[in-house]
Design an enzyme around this catalytic site. Structure first.
Site, mmCIF file in Angstrom:
data_model
loop_
_atom_site.group_PDB
_atom_site.id
_atom_site.type_symbol
_atom_site.label_atom_id
_atom_site.label_comp_id
_atom_site.label_asym_id
_atom_site.label_seq_id
_atom_site.Cartn_x
_atom_site.Cartn_y
_atom_site.Cartn_z
ATOM 1 C CD GLU A 1 2.607 -12.433 5.853
ATOM 2 O OE1 GLU A 1 1.528 -12.360 4.705
ATOM 3 O OE2 GLU A 1 2.116 -12.934 6.192
ATOM 4 C CB ILE B 1 1.918 4.182 4.843
ATOM 5 C CG1 ILE B 1 1.242 4.793 4.940
ATOM 6 C CG2 ILE B 1 2.245 3.755 6.411
ATOM 7 C CD1 ILE B 1 -0.208 4.879 6.737
ATOM 8 N N GLY C 1 0.863 -0.990 -0.030
ATOM 9 C CA GLY C 1 -0.100 -0.256 0.031
ATOM 10 C C GLY C 1 0.687 1.032 -0.307
#
Length: 431
Positions: free
Chosen positions: A232, A213, A211
């Protein structure tokens, strides 16, 4: 291997069996559609789906197929979210890193695995490509493996390989992988990213999500040195840092010199980078998300997001009230492993308000909201107004720090709530 049609391949699925469907951006849509087309012939087929970005609504999850397919989501993905909210399926709460053990010990039995695989190499090995995560353990445990051999799937190394002889049936396809556009950070997200980047030292090992951020954090790290990647999810945002040598993995303890991930989601550029890239390995999520393996790396920086946070530091990240919208994923695993890492730091990064203007920092979590990261584990909460460092602070001190980074429009209300809840121990604290 003799190739067959999708309709013929899914005839291996029987009523009352359990089927795992590969996730990430590699849902085997051709096989899934063929399975759904058999709805009239099947009863009580349990379907396990996990973290995924689907190009289409999942046909097996739709109301007319409710007697044929029993949906048990291991992470509420976009392609099933609406149907689960309406009651046509359920979610199984579990840390993503612990689900492979549930496959392996029979808690979640798997009879059939539907896989989206690369073309075989010269030795006959196909790759799971962008989705090792749960696919490795599901393929290990399911007695029947059905693969769509996809020209669009990159060949990645690590745990994510399987010999074509293991497949009970295979279908040739050329299905583009779902592409997740790189989120361009807003001004708010850039401010949050800069706060976090300032706290990341050279030589750190990154776990970073998806995303605006995370992309803002990555963009602000361009002048850092000797960063590592053990995460991950891998996204486009890391590519500039890898290509410039900022991420060189030279100081990692676990697989030094190699970027490690369990799944990938991004653009075709990312998928092309992954293809036969020996500097990247894709691992079983039970391996990548093991907190005690994560902690072996130095200065682990775990950066995650949330739906809302209360004044004691409880973090809800998977639901809006009672409605489950995603899953725990690896947040807990990396928050714990990062906290144990020597020099490690963990962050929950959120805008101070939702797109509709509601505060994400609340006196109390919304009724029904689930706690993903407990108040006992949280270290740093970051908004565009700064960093609330909660580690080692009492509840009143936490409330004071969180109010200071909340949106100015709600601070007075939060002050009243905190004063009522914590009394003099809060009132005595100065700004």
């Amino acid at each position: 291997m003799k190739y067959t049609t999708a309709a013929e391949a899914v005839r291996l699925i029987q009523s009352h069996s359990s089927v795992y469907i590969q996730g990430s951006t590699s849902i085997p849509e051709t096989l899934v559609r063929a399975m759904a087309d058999r709805a009239g012939e099947l009863t009580d087929v349990k379907v396990y789906s996990a973290f995924a970005v689907g190009a289409f609504d999942a046909p097996y999850c739709q109301p007319e197929n409710r007697e044929s397919f029993l949906v048990n989501s291991l992470f509420v993905a976009n392609n099933i979210r609406r149907w689960l909210a309406e009651g046509y399926g359920q979610t199984i709460p579990a840390f993503l890193g612990e689900i492979p053990a549930m496959f392996r010990d029979g808690t979640l039995p798997v009879d059939v695995a539907l896989l989206n695989l690369s073309c075989p190499n010269e030795e006959g090995y196909c790759s799971f490509g962008v989705s090792a995560d749960l696919a490795v353990s599901a393929a290990e445990c399911a007695p029947t493996l059905i693969g769509q051999i996809n020209k669009a799937m990159p060949f990645s190394y690590g745990d994510a390989v399987i010999h074509i002889s293991k497949l009970a049936a295979a279908v040739e396809v050329d299905d583009p992988l779902v592409e997740v556009p790189t989120a361009v950070p807003t001004e708010v997200e850039r401010r949050i990213g800069n706060y976090i980047a300032e706290m990341i030292p050279d030589g750190a090992t990154l776990q970073i999500g998806v995303g605006g951020i995370p992309n803002a954090v990555l963009a602000a790290l361009k002048d850092h040195k000797h960063l590592g990647l053990h995460t991950e999810a891998m996204t486009d945002g890391v590519l500039p840092l890898i290509e410039s040598g900022v991420i060189d993995n030279s100081l990692k303890s676990v697989m030094p010199g190699i970027s490690v991930a369990s799944l990938a989601l991004g653009s075709r550029r990312l998928y092309d980078y992954m293809d036969y890239c020996k500097e990247l390995v894709m691992k079983d999520v039970a391996w990548t998300n093991d907190p005690f393996r994560i902690r072996q790396n130095p200065k682990v920086m775990a950066i995650n997001s949330a739906v809302e946070v209360d004044l004691t530091g409880q973090v809800c990240a998977d639901s809006v009230g009672t409605r489950i919208i995603s899953g725990v994923g690896g947040q807990h695993d990396f928050m714990y492993g990062g906290a144990l890492s020597e020099g490690g730091r963990t962050f929950i990064a959120i805008p101070s308000t939702t797109p509709k203007g509601a505060s994400k920092i609340k006196a109390l979590l919304t009724p029904g909201a689930g706690v993903v990261t407990t108040r006992h584990m949280v270290q740093n909460i970051v908004t565009e107004y700064g960093v609330a460092q909660l580690r080692g602070r009492n509840l009143a001190e936490r409330a004071r720090a969180l109010i200071d980074i909340a949106h100015p429009s709600v601070r007075e209300e939060l002050e009243r709530e905190a004063a009522e809840r914590f009394g003099y121990s809060f009132l005595r604290l100065k700004h």
